[in-house]
Scaffold this active site. Structure first.
Site, PDB file in Angstrom:
ATOM      1  CD1 TRP A 123      72.134  21.025  81.143  1.00 40.91           C
ATOM      2  CD2 TRP A 123      72.689  20.812  83.464  1.00 40.91           C
ATOM      3  NE1 TRP A 123      71.816  19.770  81.662  1.00 40.91           N
ATOM      4  CE2 TRP A 123      72.000  19.796  82.706  1.00 40.91           C
ATOM      5  CE3 TRP A 123      72.841  21.093  84.922  1.00 40.91           C
ATOM      6  CZ2 TRP A 123      71.745  18.617  83.478  1.00 40.91           C
ATOM      7  CZ3 TRP A 123      72.477  19.960  85.536  1.00 40.91           C
ATOM      8  CH2 TRP A 123      71.979  18.738  84.963  1.00 40.91           C
TER       9      TRP A 123
ATOM     10  CD  GLU B  42      83.814  14.821  81.129  1.00 41.23           C
ATOM     11  OE1 GLU B  42      83.337  13.946  81.811  1.00 41.23           O
ATOM     12  OE2 GLU B  42      83.312  16.121  81.406  1.00 41.23           O
TER      13      GLU B  42
ATOM     14  CB  CYS C 213      80.589  13.826  84.231  1.00 42.46           C
ATOM     15  SG  CYS C 213      79.500  14.651  83.032  1.00 42.46           S
TER      16      CYS C 213
ATOM     17  CD  GLU D  15      75.899  10.376  84.412  1.00 48.89           C
ATOM     18  OE1 GLU D  15      77.072  11.365  84.894  1.00 48.89           O
ATOM     19  OE2 GLU D  15      75.490  10.602  83.436  1.00 48.89           O
TER      20      GLU D  15
ATOM     21  CE  LYS E 163      75.203  23.529  70.992  1.00 45.96           C
ATOM     22  NZ  LYS E 163      74.060  23.724  71.860  1.00 45.96           N
TER      23      LYS E 163
END
Length: 486
Positions: A161, A258, A292, A389, A185
């Site tokens: 997202w 990833e 990320c 994270e 998807k």
């Protein structure tokens, strides 16, 4: 001072109607077997509804992609290149509408959304021209050996997202160029832009070559465990990536994962804090920290620690935060309530264990806003904000005594996606970079991507490669033709 123009009158963005959001299965646009809401993160309220695919519709998409593969894999590569260029042209021609939709569902500033849409088109165009030819391994009197790269079959493309369109463009063009067919998807909280693209390309793409089906984040197993899916290309959390890999293992699918990152940055003692503060801030707070590969923890030598904290604090305090459709906004809300609540928990822990240099506020009212925050964490590597994270607009700044200490701490933990080194001495910086365990190490920058530069993760940050020649090869099967010439 950071401002929150949340009380200003809401601006209206012209959007497509619900009827424009349809699934694309086997070349046909169709409604989902049910509907689902999409929340606008700037308000916390429903911004649109869209189709919610069923198990039967995912099965139909796989069947359509499998049937289309037989013809698409034999299509001349020149025709595949033409299709990728046509998709890029369609994206560019509808850039304004797609960017507005992206801001509505993802929350990012409209300028950043436009940049992402333009970037997606650019990636399609660049990858369309990628080299793709057999390689001669030997041509002697004894033998001729040729290395060919053949398509795999049906590829499941599962997109997160934070960058729905750009990351889709990391995966779909190389998959198609190699001769595969795809099922896309999108994430359950950001399906709109991708579904609108389905309507725009339906009459251009051969039936079944691209299929787009959305779900409520509940049917990924249908794709990752399906026996007719040859490969899964997934971007998302490490925890979900492990599930994807486990599902894929049942039929020995290829996977590219990833995953998460907790990217460290190391400032060397020859750097100028005031000169690098803006670039460090951008590397940490781009997309409200929801990347990320964002810089997520910064190690600074004792002698310049306070100067670095102050310099970053000044940048954070000058940042405008607000609804992504407001042009002055440079930091937008977090994308969804789950992430919003998690980041608030990290901030509460940081407030107890560290010192807030700038920011730290959670504005009242609608929307998932968190003020850009700089935390002086001193040497507390056990703080949640350092260990985990954060995926939000909070950056911990940590002290180090010597460079070996900084490198050891930067390499600690399970992640190894990216890292950066900041120095006025490039030779010295490169030496430090070579000691960091990460798929990408930037010097005097953080987050610099291009379609010809491979991206990979170390440790729990991923498996396989995206982008570049290496990323294209991930969508192929090696076949060697070995000819006896005697």
């Amino acid at each position: 001072m950071t401002t929150f123009p949340l009380g200003a009158p809401e601006r209206t963005v012209q959007l497509s109607t619900d009827n424009d959001f349809q699934l694309l299965i086997g070349g046909e646009l169709s409604p989902g077997d049910s509907r689902m809401d999409v929340v606008n993160p700037a308000t916390g309220k429903v911004g649109a509804t869209c189709p919610r695919g069923s198990v039967a519709q995912f099965e139909a998409a796989v069947a359509a992609a499998k049937t289309a593969f037989l013809r698409w894999s034999e299509t001349p590569i020149a025709e595949r290149r033409i299709l990728l260029h046509r998709i890029a042209d369609i994206i560019d021609a509808n850039k304004s509408e797609l960017a507005n939709l992206l801001t509505l569902e993802q929350g990012k500033p409209l300028a950043d959304a436009s940049f992402e849409i333009g970037g997606a088109a650019a990636f399609f165009r660049h990858i369309a021209e990628a080299a793709f030819a057999p390689r001669i391994l030997e041509d002697s009197d004894q033998r001729r050996a040729e290395l060919h790269r053949r398509p795999l079959g049906v590829v499941a493309v599962i997109v997160p997202w934070n960058f729905p369109m750009l990351i889709m463009a990391f995966k779909v063009p190389p998959a198609l160029l190699a001769g595969n067919t795809v099922i896309i998807k999108p994430a359950a909280t950001t399906p709109l832009t991708t579904l609108r693209l389905a309507s725009l390309i339906a009459d251009v793409v051969p039936a079944g070559v691209i299929n787009i089906v959305s779900d409520a984040n509940d049917l990924g197993d249908v794709l990752t465990g399906h026996p007719d899916v040859a490969k899964v290309s997934f971007t998302g959390s490490t925890a979900t990536g492990m599930k994807v890999m486990a599902n894929a293992a049942r039929s020995l699918k290829r996977v590219t994962l990833e995953l998460g990152g907790n990217d460290p940055g190391i400032v060397l003692d020859d750097a100028d804090p005031s000169a690098i503060a803006d670039d460090i801030y951008r590397g940490a707070f781009f997309n409200s920290g929801q990347a990320c590969i964002a810089l997520k923890r910064l190690y600074v030598p004792d002698a310049m620690y306070e100067d670095m904290c102050r310099a970053l604090g000044r940048v954070a305090a000058s940042t405008v935060v607000g609804n992504g459709v407001d042009s002055p906004s440079s930091v937008s809300p977090l994308q969804n309530r789950m992430q919003y609540e998690r980041v608030k928990g990290l901030l509460a822990d940081a407030r107890e264990r560290g010192r807030i240099v700038a920011g730290g506020d959670i504005p009242e009212g609608g929307g998932y806003y968190v003020q850009p925050t700089i935390v002086a964490a001193d040497r507390d590597d056990g703080m949640r904000l350092v260990k985990e994270e954060q995926f939000g607009p909070i950056l911990p700044v940590l002290r180090y005594r010597d460079l070996d200490d900084a490198i050891r701490r930067a390499n600690a933990g399970d992640y190894g996606l990216g890292a950066s080194v900041w120095s006025s001495d490039l030779t010295r910086a490169e030496k430090v970079a070579s000691q960091l365990i990460a798929g990408t190490v930037w010097i005097n920058q953080h987050i610099d991507l291009a379609p010809h530069i491979p991206q990979a993760g170390a440790k729990h940050s991923g498996f396989g490669v995206e982008l570049g020649e290496e990323g294209l090869h991930e969508f192929t099967q090696v076949q060697v033709i070995n000819i006896n010439k005697r």
